[in-house]
Design a protein around this motif. Structure first.
Motif, PDB file in Angstrom:
ATOM      1  N   ASP A  53      -0.174   1.244  -0.090  1.00  0.00           N
ATOM      2  CA  ASP A  53      -1.244   1.702  -0.981  1.00  0.00           C
ATOM      3  C   ASP A  53      -1.506   0.401  -2.137  1.00  0.00           C
ATOM      4  OD1 ASP A  53       0.123   1.992  -3.753  1.00  0.00           O
ATOM      5  OD2 ASP A  53       1.485   3.417  -2.456  1.00  0.00           O
ATOM      6  N   LEU A  54      -2.514   0.559  -2.605  1.00  0.00           N
ATOM      7  CA  LEU A  54      -3.086  -0.433  -3.334  1.00  0.00           C
ATOM      8  C   LEU A  54      -2.217  -1.145  -4.821  1.00  0.00           C
ATOM      9  CD1 LEU A  54      -6.956   0.351  -3.658  1.00  0.00           C
ATOM     10  CD2 LEU A  54      -5.897  -1.349  -2.260  1.00  0.00           C
ATOM     11  N   LEU A  55      -1.534  -0.118  -4.987  1.00  0.00           N
ATOM     12  CA  LEU A  55      -0.758  -0.199  -6.211  1.00  0.00           C
ATOM     13  C   LEU A  55       0.308  -1.272  -5.767  1.00  0.00           C
ATOM     14  CD1 LEU A  55       0.149   2.785  -8.462  1.00  0.00           C
ATOM     15  CD2 LEU A  55      -1.048   0.644  -8.941  1.00  0.00           C
ATOM     16  N   GLN A  58       0.231  -3.455  -3.238  1.00  0.00           N
ATOM     17  CA  GLN A  58      -0.405  -4.684  -3.199  1.00  0.00           C
ATOM     18  C   GLN A  58      -0.449  -5.368  -4.328  1.00  0.00           C
ATOM     19  OE1 GLN A  58      -3.393  -3.431  -0.170  1.00  0.00           O
ATOM     20  NE2 GLN A  58      -4.247  -5.607  -0.269  1.00  0.00           N
ATOM     21  N   LEU A  59      -1.006  -4.775  -5.294  1.00  0.00           N
ATOM     22  CA  LEU A  59      -1.057  -5.333  -6.838  1.00  0.00           C
ATOM     23  C   LEU A  59       0.326  -5.772  -7.411  1.00  0.00           C
ATOM     24  CD1 LEU A  59      -3.459  -3.234  -9.112  1.00  0.00           C
ATOM     25  CD2 LEU A  59      -3.714  -5.577  -8.234  1.00  0.00           C
ATOM     26  N   GLN A  60       1.361  -5.243  -7.124  1.00  0.00           N
ATOM     27  CA  GLN A  60       2.722  -5.688  -7.717  1.00  0.00           C
ATOM     28  C   GLN A  60       2.980  -7.077  -6.884  1.00  0.00           C
ATOM     29  OE1 GLN A  60       4.465  -3.962  -9.857  1.00  0.00           O
ATOM     30  NE2 GLN A  60       2.668  -2.535  -9.806  1.00  0.00           N
ATOM     31  N   GLU A  98       0.757  -9.372  -6.677  1.00  0.00           N
ATOM     32  CA  GLU A  98      -0.023 -10.160  -7.427  1.00  0.00           C
ATOM     33  C   GLU A  98       0.184 -10.462  -9.086  1.00  0.00           C
ATOM     34  OE1 GLU A  98      -2.766 -11.942  -5.928  1.00  0.00           O
ATOM     35  OE2 GLU A  98      -2.561 -10.875  -4.036  1.00  0.00           O
ATOM     36  N   LEU A  99       1.187  -9.924  -9.329  1.00  0.00           N
ATOM     37  CA  LEU A  99       1.794  -9.826 -10.689  1.00  0.00           C
ATOM     38  C   LEU A  99       2.274 -11.211 -10.655  1.00  0.00           C
ATOM     39  CD1 LEU A  99       3.689  -6.588 -11.429  1.00  0.00           C
ATOM     40  CD2 LEU A  99       1.626  -7.538 -12.554  1.00  0.00           C
ATOM     41  N   HIS A 150       9.424 -13.848 -20.358  1.00  0.00           N
ATOM     42  CA  HIS A 150       8.879 -13.430 -21.641  1.00  0.00           C
ATOM     43  C   HIS A 150       9.991 -13.505 -22.638  1.00  0.00           C
ATOM     44  CE1 HIS A 150      10.433  -9.643 -19.937  1.00  0.00           C
ATOM     45  NE2 HIS A 150      10.960  -9.574 -21.025  1.00  0.00           N
TER      46      HIS A 150
END
Lengths: 302, 182
Positions: free
Chosen positions: A24-26, A28-30, A32-33, A38
């Protein structure tokens, strides 16, 4: 045999490739993080723990107006006042010149001490690709007392008209988890006023331990203990202890605590606290610190 | 037999995934802004590093953002937001996964509804968001706004501060997509 083996591998790859396509796309996004780090925020909620400084500094442009009060009762039977017989108040003003550097001044009415401090945040605890396990802040305080016998005992040579005191602190703190933080502060106190007759040291070494534990989203319990390695010899002095609650309400921070320390200047309360910590008058001091934070510089959001 | 199997293997590894990617677009610097308006105080924050992917073949969309990347007017608000309200140490991200319901690939400009699951502060909620979708030279732009209730996401505001923080938060978003290459 070999073919069978190969088909096994083939079917394995098929499963994997199907998984990639059906991912799933989510997920896939992980991937790209961005790989960043921090800074740990809120090791302590305030720039003070209760008595002394915390490793925290405010961001650039923050002006802190503070009112610290400590109340206690006199042990005499004539004590008839409502709530408390005596009160000492410190009026304070801190300004954050940069995110890392803060300076502040204050005046206390009871012991007539004018004090000031310079504070610099050397290292900030970080998480992520750049790891820093602790935060380190340097604090230099100075105080001037214009009153003889600040604590109603004989610490001071009555002839001395100028009494300066300095405290240099290295604050080392770690936010151990989201609720619990610890701080240790090796401190060097230097006093210009020492009674010649008493043979008191002018330089003291102290260690201040502090901790906080969050008990709610806006409240935490805090405690502080100051150990002095070479105390004043001429009079009995005691190590300082504080236990209390910090409560944040928007721009206001309220701190309630019980302590045996009466003075606010670091060099004075660490080395010259004449009361032990217990619940007998006049040893028990009830403290209320109120700090209001004003942002004189605002970030651009657009 | 071996050769066929080998070819099949090559085909399955490389071919379908490439074909799939052709229809995917990514936004790496998406913007999400939120506003809380009350008579006492206005709170505004912006995140410029929001990630999003759209798959036009499947008509799917996903959005992911780090809560720590929000910038506030007042630095203390940033601390309170992360420490006391959103609890970004426990829930570092907010995510959205949904479908473009009435999307037409052939239109250059259209208003489409996106239906899906929005997860903030660890709480998932079904939402439908009206979105303006623009296509210019194979670069897609999605813009829109919607309203979220604070209490839907289990974010508690202390009674003493209830006049400072609005019960509903206005969210605006703007994503600019480019073809996604793996």
């Amino acid at each position: 045999m070999k073919t069978k083996h190969f088909f096994k591998i083939l079917s394995l790859f098929l499963i994997i490739s199907v998984n990639v396509n059906g991912q799933d796309l989510l997920k896939q996004l992980q991937k790209e993080l961005p790989n960043t780090y921090h800074k740990t925020i809120g090791t302590f909620k305030s720039t003070r723990i209760g008595l002394g400084h915390s490793v925290e500094t405010r961001k650039k442009g923050a002006l802190q107006l503070s009112l610290y009060n400590r109340y206690w009762n006199k042990p005499t039977a004539t004590s008839q006042r409502f709530l408390a017989d005596e009160v000492t108040t410190r009026y304070g003003l801190d300004y954050a010149f940069t995110d890392k550097f803060t300076a502040g001044i204050g005046y206390t009415n009871f012991d007539k001490i004018t004090d000031g401090f310079l504070k610099y945040n050397l290292f900030q605890q970080t998480k992520g690709i750049k790891k820093m396990p602790i935060s380190i802040t340097l604090v230099q305080t100075f105080s001037h007392i214009s009153l003889i016998n600040a604590n109603n005992d004989n610490f001071y040579d009555s002839n001395a008209s100028e009494k300066y005191g300095f405290a240099s602190q290295l604050l080392i703190a770690r936010k151990i988890n989201r609720l619990f933080s610890l701080q240790i502060a090796p401190t060097l106190v230097y006093r210009t006023e020492t009674s010649v007759a008493s043979n008191d040291p002018g330089t003291h070494f102290a260690l201040v331990f502090a901790g906080r534990h969050k008990i709610g989203k806006h409240t935490s319990i805090v405690s502080e203990y100051g150990y002095v390695a070479n105390p004043i010899k001429s009079v009995d002095t005691f190590n300082t202890f504080m236990a209390g609650i910090n409560w944040e309400i928007g721009d206001i921070m309220a701190q309630f605590h019980v302590t045996n320390a009466r003075n606010y200047a670091e060099d004075v309360f660490l080395t010259q606290t004449a009361n032990n910590f217990n619940f007998k008058d006049p040893n028990l001091h009830f403290g209320v610190n109120v700090t209001y934070i004003l942002h004189t510089k605002k970030n651009k959001v657009k | 037999m071996n050769k066929i199997a080998f070819l099949l293997l090559l085909f399955t590894i490389f071919n379908p995934s490439k074909e799939n990617n052709k229809q995917q677009y990514i936004a790496r610097q998406g913007q999400v802004t939120f506003f809380s308006y009350t008579s006492v105080e206005n709170i505004e924050a912006k995140n410029n590093q929001v990630l999003s992917i759209i798959d036009l073949e499947k008509k799917e969309i996903a959005v992911s953002m780090l809560m720590r990347a929000f910038v506030f007017k007042k630095d203390l608000m940033y601390e309170h937001f992360n420490e006391s309200y959103i609890e970004s140490d426990l829930y570092p991200q907010a995510n959205f996964k949904g479908k473009l319901v009435d999307f037409d690939v052939n239109l250059a400009k259209q208003t489409s509804t996106i239906k899906g699951t929005l997860t903030i502060h660890g709480i998932a909620k079904e939402v439908a968001i009206k979105t303006m979708i623009e296509n210019k030279n194979n670069n897609y732009k999605l813009t829109g706004e919607f309203i979220a209730a604070v209490k839907d996401f289990n974010i508690k505001i202390p009674a003493i501060l209830s006049s400072n923080i609005a019960k509903t938060i206005n969210l605006k978003f703007r994503f600019q997509y480019q073809p996604y290459e793996n």
